[in-house]
Design a protein around this motif. Structure first.
Motif, PDB file in Angstrom:
ATOM      1  N   ALA A   1      18.333  17.373 -38.391  1.00  0.00           N
ATOM      2  CA  ALA A   1      19.150  16.145 -38.420  1.00  0.00           C
ATOM      3  C   ALA A   1      20.637  16.494 -38.330  1.00  0.00           C
ATOM      4  O   ALA A   1      21.393  15.832 -37.613  1.00  0.00           O
ATOM      5  CB  ALA A   1      18.865  15.361 -39.697  1.00  0.00           C
ATOM      6  N   ARG A   2      21.046  17.542 -39.042  1.00  0.00           N
ATOM      7  CA  ARG A   2      22.466  17.949 -39.004  1.00  0.00           C
ATOM      8  C   ARG A   2      22.891  18.361 -37.601  1.00  0.00           C
ATOM      9  O   ARG A   2      24.026  18.176 -37.193  1.00  0.00           O
ATOM     10  CB  ARG A   2      22.694  19.140 -39.937  1.00  0.00           C
ATOM     11  N   LYS A   3      21.969  18.940 -36.847  1.00  0.00           N
ATOM     12  CA  LYS A   3      22.306  19.426 -35.501  1.00  0.00           C
ATOM     13  C   LYS A   3      22.400  18.281 -34.493  1.00  0.00           C
ATOM     14  O   LYS A   3      22.911  18.451 -33.390  1.00  0.00           O
ATOM     15  CB  LYS A   3      21.264  20.454 -35.022  1.00  0.00           C
ATOM     16  N   LEU A   4      21.856  17.110 -34.854  1.00  0.00           N
ATOM     17  CA  LEU A   4      21.921  15.956 -33.947  1.00  0.00           C
ATOM     18  C   LEU A   4      23.293  15.297 -34.032  1.00  0.00           C
ATOM     19  O   LEU A   4      23.909  15.254 -35.102  1.00  0.00           O
ATOM     20  CB  LEU A   4      20.868  14.922 -34.350  1.00  0.00           C
ATOM     21  N   ARG A   5      23.716  14.725 -32.912  1.00  0.00           N
ATOM     22  CA  ARG A   5      24.932  13.903 -32.950  1.00  0.00           C
ATOM     23  C   ARG A   5      24.550  12.550 -33.551  1.00  0.00           C
ATOM     24  O   ARG A   5      23.353  12.171 -33.514  1.00  0.00           O
ATOM     25  CB  ARG A   5      25.497  13.724 -31.540  1.00  0.00           C
ATOM     26  N   PRO A   6      25.531  11.790 -34.080  1.00  0.00           N
ATOM     27  CA  PRO A   6      25.192  10.447 -34.548  1.00  0.00           C
ATOM     28  C   PRO A   6      24.552   9.657 -33.405  1.00  0.00           C
ATOM     29  O   PRO A   6      25.037   9.690 -32.271  1.00  0.00           O
ATOM     30  CB  PRO A   6      26.547   9.866 -34.960  1.00  0.00           C
TER      31      PRO A   6
ATOM     32  N   LEU B   1      20.435  11.577 -43.603  1.00  0.00           N
ATOM     33  CA  LEU B   1      21.046  11.420 -42.274  1.00  0.00           C
ATOM     34  C   LEU B   1      20.135  10.693 -41.297  1.00  0.00           C
ATOM     35  O   LEU B   1      20.568  10.307 -40.214  1.00  0.00           O
ATOM     36  CB  LEU B   1      21.355  12.800 -41.678  1.00  0.00           C
ATOM     37  N   LEU B   2      18.854  10.541 -41.648  1.00  0.00           N
ATOM     38  CA  LEU B   2      17.893   9.976 -40.693  1.00  0.00           C
ATOM     39  C   LEU B   2      17.433   8.576 -41.085  1.00  0.00           C
ATOM     40  O   LEU B   2      17.260   8.282 -42.270  1.00  0.00           O
ATOM     41  CB  LEU B   2      16.657  10.884 -40.596  1.00  0.00           C
TER      42      LEU B   2
ATOM     43  N   PHE C   1      22.992  26.384 -32.792  1.00  0.00           N
ATOM     44  CA  PHE C   1      23.522  25.062 -32.439  1.00  0.00           C
ATOM     45  C   PHE C   1      24.556  24.613 -33.463  1.00  0.00           C
ATOM     46  O   PHE C   1      24.319  24.709 -34.676  1.00  0.00           O
ATOM     47  CB  PHE C   1      22.382  24.027 -32.384  1.00  0.00           C
ATOM     48  N   ALA C   2      25.668  24.110 -32.961  1.00  0.00           N
ATOM     49  CA  ALA C   2      26.681  23.552 -33.862  1.00  0.00           C
ATOM     50  C   ALA C   2      26.169  22.230 -34.421  1.00  0.00           C
ATOM     51  O   ALA C   2      25.367  21.544 -33.765  1.00  0.00           O
ATOM     52  CB  ALA C   2      27.973  23.320 -33.084  1.00  0.00           C
ATOM     53  N   ASP C   3      26.630  21.876 -35.601  1.00  0.00           N
ATOM     54  CA  ASP C   3      26.259  20.573 -36.159  1.00  0.00           C
ATOM     55  C   ASP C   3      26.708  19.480 -35.192  1.00  0.00           C
ATOM     56  O   ASP C   3      27.784  19.572 -34.590  1.00  0.00           O
ATOM     57  CB  ASP C   3      26.931  20.368 -37.525  1.00  0.00           C
ATOM     58  N   GLY C   4      25.886  18.465 -35.043  1.00  0.00           N
ATOM     59  CA  GLY C   4      26.251  17.317 -34.203  1.00  0.00           C
ATOM     60  C   GLY C   4      26.222  17.590 -32.708  1.00  0.00           C
ATOM     61  O   GLY C   4      26.787  16.822 -31.932  1.00  0.00           O
ATOM     62  N   SER C   5      25.563  18.691 -32.279  1.00  0.00           N
ATOM     63  CA  SER C   5      25.654  19.063 -30.862  1.00  0.00           C
ATOM     64  C   SER C   5      24.440  18.636 -30.028  1.00  0.00           C
ATOM     65  O   SER C   5      24.469  18.766 -28.811  1.00  0.00           O
ATOM     66  CB  SER C   5      25.828  20.577 -30.731  1.00  0.00           C
TER      67      SER C   5
END
Ligand SMILES: C[S@@+](CC[C@H](N)C(=O)[O-])C[C@H]1O[C@@H](n2cnc3c(N)ncnc32)[C@H](O)[C@@H]1O
Length: 224
Positions: free
Chosen positions: A152-157, A183-184, A116-120
């Motif tokens: 957390a890095r893999k989640l979008r804002p 980030l959380l 998974f890309a970061d923020g995806s």
């Protein structure tokens, strides 16, 4: 559907999702297909659809299947160490003709890290997925600052990380580790955790713990 799923199973060809057409079905059945594709996985091409949700340690896959049926407009990806859970999920995906769910067999640290890309991702769930009390299994643990930081890095804002445990000591540990991930942020700052699920469905283990009368601990954190 009954019996074994084989490469020639006609059920495979009823699934119109591009994933089943573009990737060797044998690899999809084994669950190691993610090792054969470019990383991060081109999810929008292979599993087109809406919001992306990842369930880590899905066990028998009941929650994933239920959510995928409830939200046909969203995409659901599962990661599970045990191949048996994956096989069970695939059998049901084929039987139900679900186009919006796929799973991978492997350790979540690796699969989540490279696929998974970061923020995806829009959502990540960790439902009772940390049965590793022994010190020698510590590297597999998921309720750690390292893994929670990765998720957390893999989640979008604005994306959500939901974690559940029946174990009070793990709940305390998760609380401490979640606090270490900048980030959380908790979506329930007035309480340390919640005692009811944020989801409309129960997982297999959740059913079991509720039957046994165990207190449960749920955390919902948002990606800043
Ligand atoms: C207690 S079961 C919970 C299953 C399901 N989520 C439920 O609530 O019914 C925990 C699952 O997490 C999986 N798991 C634990 N650590 C994992 C890891 N590092 N990578 C992938 N799966 C993991 C285990 O294989 C097991 O199937």
């Amino acid at each position: 559907m009954s019996g074994k799923i084989t490469r020639g199973s006609s059920e495979l060809w009823r699934i119109p999702s591009p994933l089943w057409k573009r990737i060797d079905p044998a690899r999809l059945l084994l669950g190691d297909w993610w090792k054969e594709v470019d990383h991060p996985v081109a999810w929008d091409e292979l599993l087109p659809g809406g919001a992306m949700h990842l369930d880590v340690g899905f066990g028998g896959g009941e929650f994933l299947l239920g959510m995928a049926r409830l939200h046909p407009d969203r995409r659901f990806v599962g990661v599970e160490r045990f191949a048996e859970g994956h096989r069970n999920l695939v059998k049901n995906v084929l039987r139900m003709g679900l186009e919006n769910v796929v799973s991978a067999v492997g350790d979540a640290h690796v699969v989540v890290g490279i696929c998974f890309a970061d923020g995806s991702l829009d959502g990540v769930t960790l439902n009772f997925s940390d049965p590793w009390p022994k010190a020698r299994h510590a590297s597999r643990r998921l309720f750690t600052e390292e893994f929670l930081g990765l998720a957390a890095r893999k989640l979008r804002p604005g994306g959500r990380l939901c974690l559940a445990t029946d174990d009070a000591a793990y709940a305390e540990q998760a609380l401490g580790d979640l606090a270490k991930v900048p980030l959380l942020a908790s979506t329930h700052p007035e309480v340390r955790w919640m005692d009811v699920s944020p989801y409309p469905l129960r997982t297999r283990y959740e059913e079991k713990w509720i039957r046994e009368g165990r207190p449960l601990h749920y955390f919902v954190y948002g990606r800043r």
